[in-house]
Design a protein around this motif. Structure first.
Motif, PDB file in Angstrom:
ATOM      1  N   ILE A   1       0.841  -1.146  -0.048  1.00  0.00           N
ATOM      2  CA  ILE A   1       0.002  -0.046  -0.110  1.00  0.00           C
ATOM      3  C   ILE A   1       1.080   1.276  -0.029  1.00  0.00           C
ATOM      4  N   PRO A   2       0.858   2.024  -0.971  1.00  0.00           N
ATOM      5  CA  PRO A   2       1.748   3.141  -0.916  1.00  0.00           C
ATOM      6  C   PRO A   2       1.122   4.277   0.052  1.00  0.00           C
ATOM      7  N   PRO A   3       2.097   4.963   0.781  1.00  0.00           N
ATOM      8  CA  PRO A   3       1.638   6.043   1.749  1.00  0.00           C
ATOM      9  C   PRO A   3       0.434   7.017   1.403  1.00  0.00           C
ATOM     10  N   GLU A   4       0.407   7.476   0.098  1.00  0.00           N
ATOM     11  CA  GLU A   4      -0.626   8.312  -0.463  1.00  0.00           C
ATOM     12  C   GLU A   4      -1.702   7.782  -0.696  1.00  0.00           C
ATOM     13  N   VAL A   5      -1.943   6.323  -0.667  1.00  0.00           N
ATOM     14  CA  VAL A   5      -3.269   5.660  -1.010  1.00  0.00           C
ATOM     15  C   VAL A   5      -3.745   5.269   0.429  1.00  0.00           C
ATOM     16  N   ALA A   6      -2.907   5.039   1.553  1.00  0.00           N
ATOM     17  CA  ALA A   6      -3.319   4.751   2.926  1.00  0.00           C
ATOM     18  C   ALA A   6      -4.012   5.844   3.459  1.00  0.00           C
ATOM     19  N   GLU A   7      -3.233   7.024   3.127  1.00  0.00           N
ATOM     20  CA  GLU A   7      -3.903   8.342   3.633  1.00  0.00           C
ATOM     21  C   GLU A   7      -5.472   8.605   3.221  1.00  0.00           C
ATOM     22  N   ARG A   8      -5.881   7.865   2.430  1.00  0.00           N
ATOM     23  CA  ARG A   8      -7.293   8.053   1.611  1.00  0.00           C
ATOM     24  C   ARG A   8      -8.280   7.409   2.348  1.00  0.00           C
ATOM     25  N   VAL A   9      -7.937   6.544   3.170  1.00  0.00           N
ATOM     26  CA  VAL A   9      -9.178   5.888   4.280  1.00  0.00           C
ATOM     27  C   VAL A   9      -9.832   6.878   4.923  1.00  0.00           C
ATOM     28  N   GLY A  10     -11.016   6.519   4.761  1.00  0.00           N
ATOM     29  CA  GLY A  10     -12.186   7.585   5.508  1.00  0.00           C
ATOM     30  C   GLY A  10     -12.495   8.653   4.402  1.00  0.00           C
ATOM     31  N   THR A  11     -11.986   8.878   3.373  1.00  0.00           N
ATOM     32  CA  THR A  11     -12.456   9.989   2.414  1.00  0.00           C
ATOM     33  C   THR A  11     -13.416   9.411   1.556  1.00  0.00           C
ATOM     34  N   VAL A  12     -14.119  10.349   0.866  1.00  0.00           N
ATOM     35  CA  VAL A  12     -15.208   9.950  -0.094  1.00  0.00           C
ATOM     36  C   VAL A  12     -14.389   9.672  -1.368  1.00  0.00           C
ATOM     37  N   ALA A  13     -14.589   8.535  -2.098  1.00  0.00           N
ATOM     38  CA  ALA A  13     -14.163   8.031  -3.242  1.00  0.00           C
ATOM     39  C   ALA A  13     -14.753   8.438  -4.535  1.00  0.00           C
ATOM     40  N   ALA A  14     -16.041   8.551  -4.275  1.00  0.00           N
ATOM     41  CA  ALA A  14     -16.874   8.891  -5.243  1.00  0.00           C
ATOM     42  C   ALA A  14     -18.388   9.249  -5.006  1.00  0.00           C
ATOM     43  N   THR A  15     -18.974  10.256  -5.800  1.00  0.00           N
ATOM     44  CA  THR A  15     -20.387  10.432  -5.744  1.00  0.00           C
ATOM     45  C   THR A  15     -20.921  10.478  -6.970  1.00  0.00           C
ATOM     46  N   ALA A  16     -22.145  10.150  -7.096  1.00  0.00           N
ATOM     47  CA  ALA A  16     -22.868  10.240  -8.187  1.00  0.00           C
ATOM     48  C   ALA A  16     -24.239  10.477  -7.844  1.00  0.00           C
ATOM     49  N   SER A  17     -25.078  10.569  -9.027  1.00  0.00           N
ATOM     50  CA  SER A  17     -26.445  10.526  -8.947  1.00  0.00           C
ATOM     51  C   SER A  17     -27.151  10.320  -9.989  1.00  0.00           C
TER      52      SER A  17
END
Length: 166
Positions: free
Chosen positions: A7-23
């Motif tokens: 797991i690259p550090p910049e990917v690990a930092e994304r835990v808890g963030t919104v990956a995508a929204t759509a409607s």
């Protein structure tokens, strides 16, 4: 990135963030075509009298259709080598684990969707962890996705996982 993690550090930092929204809008004609294509001829999707007899206001969309109502179409030349667009997953990259496969999905449906309901999807990265399997190391990514309607009512929620292997 250390030798012990995929797991690259910049990917690990994304835990808890919104990956995508759509409607998108739920449309009776589209869900009926979808139901016919998957050979689901449940009268609740097609017959208003049957739907009302079952306690609904009108015909309802098949529950699994909700995610298709919000997903766009990606041109073939826009797909990744694993066949996905990557957009709904947050475009997570694992240079040392480029092979992808679905890890599973569990969906809970709370409310029916009716014609012209406006559904909003929010997908959050819940976890990214290194794992060790029988055939070697892999990364397990889990997302939590909520689907709400135009009244901000929770229609469905899902937990989806993906496996990335070297």
């Amino acid at each position: 990135m250390t030798a012990t993690t995929l797991i690259p550090p910049e990917v690990a930092e994304r835990v808890g963030t919104v990956a995508a929204t759509a409607s998108g809008e739920v449309n009776r004609r589209e869900w009926q075509r979808w139901a016919v294509a998957v050979k689901d001829h449940n009268p609740l999707w097609f017959d208003a009298d049957a739907a009302r007899a079952a306690g609904y206001d009108d015909v309802v969309a098949p529950p699994l259709y909700v995610q298709y109502a919000v997903l766009g179409v990606t041109p073939l030349d826009g797909l990744r080598p694993d066949g996905s667009s990557g957009a709904v997953s947050g475009n997570l990259t694992f240079p040392d684990a480029p092979r992808r496969m679905a890890g599973g999905e569990s969906t809970t449906f709370h409310l029916p969707c009716y014609h012209r309901d406006e559904i909003t999807m929010v997908r959050t990265i819940e976890s990214i962890v290194d794992k060790q399997g029988r055939s070697g190391p892999f990364v397990l990514v889990t997302w939590r996705t909520t689907y709400t309607n135009q009244r901000d009512e929770l229609v469905a929620e899902a937990s989806t996982s993906m496996i990335a292997r070297p």
